[in-house]
Scaffold this active site. Structure first.
Site, PDB file in Angstrom:
ATOM      1  N   CYS A 151       0.811  -1.218   0.000  1.00  0.00           N
ATOM      2  CA  CYS A 151       0.000   0.000   0.000  1.00  0.00           C
ATOM      3  C   CYS A 151       0.846   1.270   0.000  1.00  0.00           C
ATOM      4  CB  CYS A 151      -0.969  -0.003   1.180  1.00  0.00           C
ATOM      5  SG  CYS A 151      -0.245  -0.413   2.784  1.00  0.00           S
ATOM      6  N   HIS A 178      -2.203   6.690   3.704  1.00  0.00           N
ATOM      7  CA  HIS A 178      -0.755   6.848   3.815  1.00  0.00           C
ATOM      8  C   HIS A 178      -0.327   8.156   3.163  1.00  0.00           C
ATOM      9  CE1 HIS A 178      -0.460   2.929   5.414  1.00  0.00           C
ATOM     10  NE2 HIS A 178      -0.240   2.245   4.307  1.00  0.00           N
TER      11      HIS A 178
END
Length: 364
Positions: A131, A259
């Site tokens: 990710c 993120h």
């Protein structure tokens, strides 16, 4: 007319699986039968996909009978055990775990950048990057195609639920925030938060609430963590630059989802911010949001629940005319997980449609 391929979603009841089921309803319907697969403890439950309730099937060899493509949204050990079984039954596997990312016989694919790599899959498996890499690579890949990347220095600020922590990470952060809420002086003295949290650190090496942790993953070589090594290795593979110089630092931050990555990218020749803006504004899967004087820059709160990588704070490095500094955010469950896997699956179907075949997509 060739029938639509049969799809299996393995890990359908997990966090990424739940996102996947919503995406299958929202995106173009290229699938025939869809089978939802999970652990035996979830077998028999119902889940909705494409407006219909489907029964969850227990993971076992028989669930892959007649399956053309299997999406694996499960931990590494489960993927390593069951992906080869699915392949042996005739399915193409798209795996989101780290089980096969380093295997030279398994292409590592980000469709916006290297979709062609999905065509050659000696083991019948296509891997999706982690990710954090997926948040980073969307912007960096577009800039690399224009300017020629020579070096990357990145600091990844990883959400509680990403980078392998999953629901346990989110639950740990929420529990810790509950413990420290209302403590006006918490954080003013060393150890305040640690004492309040006690042993409730879950998958993290220390308290995450009102704190940041400069460590993610397991110990790697020369003081690096496994997450930092993955960013380097996966970025090199996707960009087909095995010798690209990359330095990465991972920091776990008290954010539920999304993120962020601070990026210092150096290129083969001088770069202009105006041209970099043009490249990013037209890159697929990227949103340019860059007006910092007016508060225009991406944050995890902006990107949660969205598909693209958002990019802001694009500026030329203060001391290097060949370098850019920028800030990237992406939802770790969408592009960072379910979306990229689904895009790979759709790519495999599209590549198959370009060829003359009957039967399984594995015949491509």
């Amino acid at each position: 007319m060739t029938p639509k391929p049969t799809l299996a979603v393995v890990g359908a009841t997990g966090a990424a699986g739940s996102v996947m089921l919503r995406m299958l309803t929202q995106r173009a319907d290229v699938w025939g039968d869809i089978r939802l697969v999970s652990s035996p403890r979830s077998a028999g439950r119902k889940a909705e996909v494409r407006g219909e309730e489907c029964e969850i099937l227990a993971l076992g060899e028989e669930v892959f009978d007649g399956v053309d493509l299997a999406l694996f949204l499960v931990p590494e050990a489960v993927a390593a055990r069951w992906a080869p079984v699915a392949v042996s039954k005739g399915a193409v596997v798209v795996d989101t775990s780290a089980a096969f990312r380093d295997d030279p016989d398994v292409p590592l694919v980000v469709p916006e950048i290297n979709a062609h790599a999905a065509r050659v899959r000696p083991r019948g498996i296509v891997a999706s990057p982690g990710c954090t890499t997926l948040a980073l690579i969307m912007a960096v890949g577009a800039l690399h195609a224009e300017f020629g990347l020579t070096e990357l220095v990145v600091t990844a600020q990883q959400a509680a639920g990403g980078a392998g922590a999953g629901r346990a990470g989110v639950e740990t952060l929420r529990a810790q925030l509950g413990l420290v809420a209302g403590g006006g002086e918490l954080g003013t003295r060393p150890g305040d938060v640690r004492r309040a949290v006690g042993d409730g650190t879950g998958p993290f090496p220390g308290p995450l609430a009102l704190n940041v942790l400069p460590w993610s993953g397991t110990a790697g070589a020369d003081g690096a963590s496994s997450e930092e090594e993955r960013i380097r290795d996966e970025t090199r593979r996707v960009l087909a630059r095995p010798a690209l110089r990359i330095s990465a630092t991972c920091v776990r931050v008290p954010v539920v989802a999304g993120h962020s990555v601070c990026v210092h990218a150096r290129f083969e020749r001088p770069v202009e911010v105006g041209r970099a803006h043009e490249v990013l504004a037209t890159a697929p899967g990227v949103v340019l949001f860059d007006d910092p004087a007016a508060g225009g820059f991406p944050t995890p709160a902006d990107v949660a629940g969205t598909d693209p990588a958002w990019v802001g704070r694009v500026r030329r490095s203060m001391d290097d005319e060949r370098a850019l500094d920028l800030f990237v955010c992406a939802d770790n469950l969408r592009k960072g997980g379910a979306l990229n896997a689904l895009q790979i699956a759709e790519t495999v179907v599209a590549l198959t449609a370009e060829s003359v075949f009957v039967g399984s997509v594995n015949d491509l």
